[in-house]
Design a protein around this motif. Sequence first.
Motif, PDB file in Angstrom:
ATOM      1  N   VAL A 128      -7.584  -4.572  29.412  1.00 56.02           N
ATOM      2  CA  VAL A 128      -7.139  -4.934  28.623  1.00 56.02           C
ATOM      3  C   VAL A 128      -7.483  -5.618  27.625  1.00 56.02           C
ATOM      4  CG1 VAL A 128      -4.462  -5.627  27.994  1.00 56.02           C
ATOM      5  CG2 VAL A 128      -5.040  -4.026  29.960  1.00 56.02           C
ATOM      6  N   THR A 129      -7.054  -5.388  26.288  1.00 58.72           N
ATOM      7  CA  THR A 129      -7.021  -6.507  24.931  1.00 58.72           C
ATOM      8  C   THR A 129      -6.042  -6.741  25.375  1.00 58.72           C
ATOM      9  OG1 THR A 129      -9.604  -5.086  24.239  1.00 58.72           O
ATOM     10  CG2 THR A 129      -8.132  -6.933  23.482  1.00 58.72           C
ATOM     11  N   THR A 130      -5.629  -7.784  25.210  1.00 55.49           N
ATOM     12  CA  THR A 130      -4.825  -9.088  24.472  1.00 55.49           C
ATOM     13  C   THR A 130      -4.970  -9.738  23.403  1.00 55.49           C
ATOM     14  OG1 THR A 130      -4.404 -10.058  26.421  1.00 55.49           O
ATOM     15  CG2 THR A 130      -3.433  -8.271  26.530  1.00 55.49           C
ATOM     16  N   ASP A 131      -3.647 -10.076  22.583  1.00 56.34           N
ATOM     17  CA  ASP A 131      -3.995 -11.521  21.545  1.00 56.34           C
ATOM     18  C   ASP A 131      -3.781 -12.321  22.335  1.00 56.34           C
ATOM     19  OD1 ASP A 131      -4.015  -9.909  19.176  1.00 56.34           O
ATOM     20  OD2 ASP A 131      -1.677  -9.205  19.507  1.00 56.34           O
ATOM     21  N   ASP A 132      -3.916 -13.870  21.908  1.00 61.45           N
ATOM     22  CA  ASP A 132      -3.848 -14.980  22.872  1.00 61.45           C
ATOM     23  C   ASP A 132      -2.830 -15.371  22.779  1.00 61.45           C
ATOM     24  OD1 ASP A 132      -6.114 -16.535  20.535  1.00 61.45           O
ATOM     25  OD2 ASP A 132      -6.391 -15.138  22.583  1.00 61.45           O
ATOM     26  N   ASP A 133      -1.676 -14.902  22.083  1.00 62.01           N
ATOM     27  CA  ASP A 133      -0.484 -14.987  22.263  1.00 62.01           C
ATOM     28  C   ASP A 133       0.432 -14.547  24.082  1.00 62.01           C
ATOM     29  OD1 ASP A 133       0.102 -17.101  20.438  1.00 62.01           O
ATOM     30  OD2 ASP A 133       0.725 -15.560  19.070  1.00 62.01           O
ATOM     31  N   ASP A 134      -0.541 -13.612  24.374  1.00 60.40           N
ATOM     32  CA  ASP A 134       0.179 -12.588  24.707  1.00 60.40           C
ATOM     33  C   ASP A 134      -0.416 -12.948  26.487  1.00 60.40           C
ATOM     34  OD1 ASP A 134       2.065 -11.509  23.831  1.00 60.40           O
ATOM     35  OD2 ASP A 134       0.394  -9.704  22.963  1.00 60.40           O
ATOM     36  N   ASP A 135      -1.114 -13.543  26.493  1.00 61.87           N
ATOM     37  CA  ASP A 135      -2.822 -13.866  27.721  1.00 61.87           C
ATOM     38  C   ASP A 135      -2.003 -14.037  28.999  1.00 61.87           C
ATOM     39  OD1 ASP A 135      -6.271 -15.250  27.758  1.00 61.87           O
ATOM     40  OD2 ASP A 135      -4.582 -13.277  29.045  1.00 61.87           O
ATOM     41  N   GLU A 136      -1.680 -14.144  29.839  1.00 66.27           N
ATOM     42  CA  GLU A 136      -1.512 -15.097  31.004  1.00 66.27           C
ATOM     43  C   GLU A 136      -1.457 -15.747  32.021  1.00 66.27           C
ATOM     44  OE1 GLU A 136      -0.427 -11.201  33.136  1.00 66.27           O
ATOM     45  OE2 GLU A 136       0.971 -10.197  31.932  1.00 66.27           O
ATOM     46  N   TRP A 137      -3.318 -15.285  31.706  1.00 62.38           N
ATOM     47  CA  TRP A 137      -4.300 -16.858  31.927  1.00 62.38           C
ATOM     48  C   TRP A 137      -5.261 -17.650  31.729  1.00 62.38           C
ATOM     49  CZ3 TRP A 137      -3.518 -17.289  37.291  1.00 62.38           C
ATOM     50  CH2 TRP A 137      -2.531 -15.950  38.559  1.00 62.38           C
ATOM     51  N   ASP A 138      -5.100 -18.931  31.966  1.00 60.96           N
ATOM     52  CA  ASP A 138      -6.056 -19.437  31.316  1.00 60.96           C
ATOM     53  C   ASP A 138      -7.634 -18.893  32.576  1.00 60.96           C
ATOM     54  OD1 ASP A 138      -4.986 -20.483  29.570  1.00 60.96           O
ATOM     55  OD2 ASP A 138      -4.657 -22.263  30.251  1.00 60.96           O
ATOM     56  N   TYR A 139      -8.805 -18.518  32.117  1.00 60.29           N
ATOM     57  CA  TYR A 139      -9.922 -18.127  33.547  1.00 60.29           C
ATOM     58  C   TYR A 139     -10.653 -19.272  32.558  1.00 60.29           C
ATOM     59  CZ  TYR A 139      -7.573 -13.387  33.918  1.00 60.29           C
ATOM     60  OH  TYR A 139      -6.305 -12.924  34.378  1.00 60.29           O
ATOM     61  N   VAL A 140     -11.022 -19.829  33.372  1.00 62.84           N
ATOM     62  CA  VAL A 140     -12.899 -20.453  33.932  1.00 62.84           C
ATOM     63  C   VAL A 140     -14.368 -19.020  33.472  1.00 62.84           C
ATOM     64  CG1 VAL A 140     -14.555 -21.207  34.939  1.00 62.84           C
ATOM     65  CG2 VAL A 140     -12.562 -21.869  35.759  1.00 62.84           C
ATOM     66  N   GLU A 141     -14.331 -19.345  32.364  1.00 63.58           N
ATOM     67  CA  GLU A 141     -15.642 -18.385  31.906  1.00 63.58           C
ATOM     68  C   GLU A 141     -16.776 -18.426  32.182  1.00 63.58           C
ATOM     69  OE1 GLU A 141     -14.903 -15.672  30.606  1.00 63.58           O
ATOM     70  OE2 GLU A 141     -12.570 -15.703  29.961  1.00 63.58           O
ATOM     71  N   GLU A 142     -16.964 -20.210  32.194  1.00 60.46           N
ATOM     72  CA  GLU A 142     -18.483 -20.631  33.416  1.00 60.46           C
ATOM     73  C   GLU A 142     -18.525 -19.301  33.783  1.00 60.46           C
ATOM     74  OE1 GLU A 142     -15.933 -22.255  32.496  1.00 60.46           O
ATOM     75  OE2 GLU A 142     -16.200 -23.821  31.490  1.00 60.46           O
ATOM     76  N   ASP A 143     -20.021 -18.902  34.148  1.00 61.16           N
ATOM     77  CA  ASP A 143     -20.764 -19.036  35.877  1.00 61.16           C
ATOM     78  C   ASP A 143     -21.530 -19.950  37.000  1.00 61.16           C
ATOM     79  OD1 ASP A 143     -20.315 -16.199  34.262  1.00 61.16           O
ATOM     80  OD2 ASP A 143     -22.435 -15.661  33.615  1.00 61.16           O
ATOM     81  N   ARG A 144     -20.300 -20.609  37.097  1.00 61.66           N
ATOM     82  CA  ARG A 144     -20.351 -21.512  38.069  1.00 61.66           C
ATOM     83  C   ARG A 144     -19.455 -21.637  39.075  1.00 61.66           C
ATOM     84  NH1 ARG A 144     -17.560 -26.341  36.676  1.00 61.66           N
ATOM     85  NH2 ARG A 144     -15.862 -25.613  35.000  1.00 61.66           N
ATOM     86  N   GLY A 145     -19.907 -22.357  40.018  1.00 65.98           N
ATOM     87  CA  GLY A 145     -18.851 -22.684  41.292  1.00 65.98           C
ATOM     88  C   GLY A 145     -19.165 -21.336  42.568  1.00 65.98           C
ATOM     89  N   PRO A 146     -18.253 -21.329  43.524  1.00 65.50           N
ATOM     90  CA  PRO A 146     -18.478 -19.989  44.457  1.00 65.50           C
ATOM     91  C   PRO A 146     -18.198 -18.744  43.658  1.00 65.50           C
ATOM     92  CG  PRO A 146     -17.594 -22.018  44.591  1.00 65.50           C
ATOM     93  CD  PRO A 146     -17.643 -22.395  43.776  1.00 65.50           C
ATOM     94  N   THR A 147     -19.341 -17.481  44.483  1.00 67.72           N
ATOM     95  CA  THR A 147     -18.996 -16.268  43.597  1.00 67.72           C
ATOM     96  C   THR A 147     -17.587 -15.907  43.982  1.00 67.72           C
ATOM     97  OG1 THR A 147     -21.448 -15.905  44.012  1.00 67.72           O
ATOM     98  CG2 THR A 147     -19.504 -13.921  43.285  1.00 67.72           C
ATOM     99  N   HIS A 148     -16.764 -15.788  44.721  1.00 63.51           N
ATOM    100  CA  HIS A 148     -15.666 -15.740  44.750  1.00 63.51           C
ATOM    101  C   HIS A 148     -14.731 -15.736  44.007  1.00 63.51           C
ATOM    102  CE1 HIS A 148     -14.940 -19.222  47.264  1.00 63.51           C
ATOM    103  NE2 HIS A 148     -13.464 -19.090  47.373  1.00 63.51           N
ATOM    104  N   LEU A 149     -14.954 -17.426  43.210  1.00 65.35           N
ATOM    105  CA  LEU A 149     -13.692 -17.837  42.400  1.00 65.35           C
ATOM    106  C   LEU A 149     -14.267 -16.897  40.842  1.00 65.35           C
ATOM    107  CD1 LEU A 149     -12.955 -21.606  44.024  1.00 65.35           C
ATOM    108  CD2 LEU A 149     -12.051 -18.924  44.216  1.00 65.35           C
TER     109      LEU A 149
END
Length: 563
Positions: A128-149
């Motif tokens: 789904v491509t959405t505008d910023d106003d319709d985004d539901e989540w703040d995701y962590v984009e960095e490839d760091r931390g545990p894989t399951h997160l």
Amino acid sequence: MTGGDMVAVDRSSTLQVWNFVESNSLGQISPMSIKLPHQQRYLSILLDMEASPAPQICMSCGGDGIYRYRECVYWPVFCTSWLRPFHRVQQWNGTFSEESSLRLASIVIHLGHAGQPCPTGGDFTQEVTTDDDDDEWDYVEEDRGPTHLRSPKDRSCLVVVHTNGIHYCNVKYCTCVGAEDSHLQLTMAGLFPATTKQPRTAFTFYVLDDFIRDNVECGTSAMNYYSKLQRITSNGFPHLVPMISRMWRLFKLLKWQGLHTSPKDAGPGELVLFCPACPQPVVNIHKEGIDLSQWTFARTLVMDGNFKAEHMHPTDHNNEVWLMDVKSFMVESMPYKEYLEGSTNVVKRSDCSNHHAINHANADRNQLASTGISGCACARHGCFVPHAIVDFQKGEQQVNMDYALVHAMQHGLGPGQRVIHFYDINCQYSKNLACQLKVNQFISMLASLTIQPGIGLWHMHGHQTECFVWYAPNFIPGVGHVDGEIIETLWSSLNIISPSGQGMATSHWQELLDFQMNDNNFLKMVQMSLSLNKKIKGAQQSCAAAEEAFAALDNSVMTISLI
């Protein structure tokens, strides 16, 4: 932080709990003190449980068990085929058991066929491509931390919030001819979608119910509850768990409660509970032709204001959605606004003790849309009266209190029924009540209703001496043993959750208060069922003792008069 370091931290916290229990045993023999000699053995057992199980055999099929399920006794291991949706599992990596996920195990949730794959093959959630106003989540984009997160780059999977944390789940929707929309398929599976248009987030029904229980019992706000879920998902990296960017869109506590009901055909206050013991024609008085003016059928009400339940101006009032307006405890919003705009608050000089605290409470409104609330409750049993709670705009004014009282008098009262009404300034309020209602075009009261004003015993001490004999419950026939102050105890419990609603949308704020009040009435009903039988027996014994004492006194008076 390595896996071994995290294990040591978790196990040291266990010892801290032991020390806390031991230090708070209040001088009594603590059960933990008996276990202290075995402290090292307990610690070694806890550390051994972190080691690789031997042998690694699936408890279900006997195959290679690579996942450990910590929510079951002995932490058994299973193979991939045994895993079920929303299991929180760990996988042995050769050194320690690390957190894993159902998405990494390639588990798929099939919708539309009671958990079975769709015959047509089904379809995964589309990107789904959405505008910023319709985004539901703040995701962590960095490839760091545990894989399951790590969130999937294409965001094609479904984010599911459950009581044991946040899960990334692969979902296949039914694509049969005539299949329901995706949001309806999720709902039928027990998953409440965050939106109806291509949902990417869903909440299990169980987590919504669990949130409500936390809210009414512990006063937990939505933000704090979700923070707890983040810690459950990853205690070491909670900041890497996706955070809800618009809490009001997703964790709508009382919107969920409203969807459990059928408000379409319900009248004012009919979707909430009220006191089952208060005299109410048709409800618990079924005898026809009975004289409701008898004091045994009198309704006792107490009215008061609460300045802790403040509410700020909403940021987008045009987008508010009402599910329970007029159906619960808060009065209907639009008629109340029209009443306030068309009514004039008459302020007269008090001839009793000054009540500046009431007249000027929260007069400095700042950013407040509501400076508090007020309403009526059963003075004997402490149940809020449905559709009789109003909010303040400039402090506790008579126009607000009139509206609350009139609507309370319209709930469950019969013609000619008496009402004993307690209010902390009734010596002044009751004088202007009839006049204000007579000239008001928005509200009115039945002429057949008789109101006996009273003042609670605690507030009575702030009045003049003359008020005591006129308004104290000790001298009002039919009131019984009532202090007229029970609503103060209701406000104290409501104030635990009130601060969390200050910044909510108006509809959500009102429904938050409605649900809290309904839960109060429910608990009162439970308590009545447990204690009324005992109270009746006590009353019967007290009545017999009083009659015996009166007879003895009467006989002694007659003897003296004869002498």
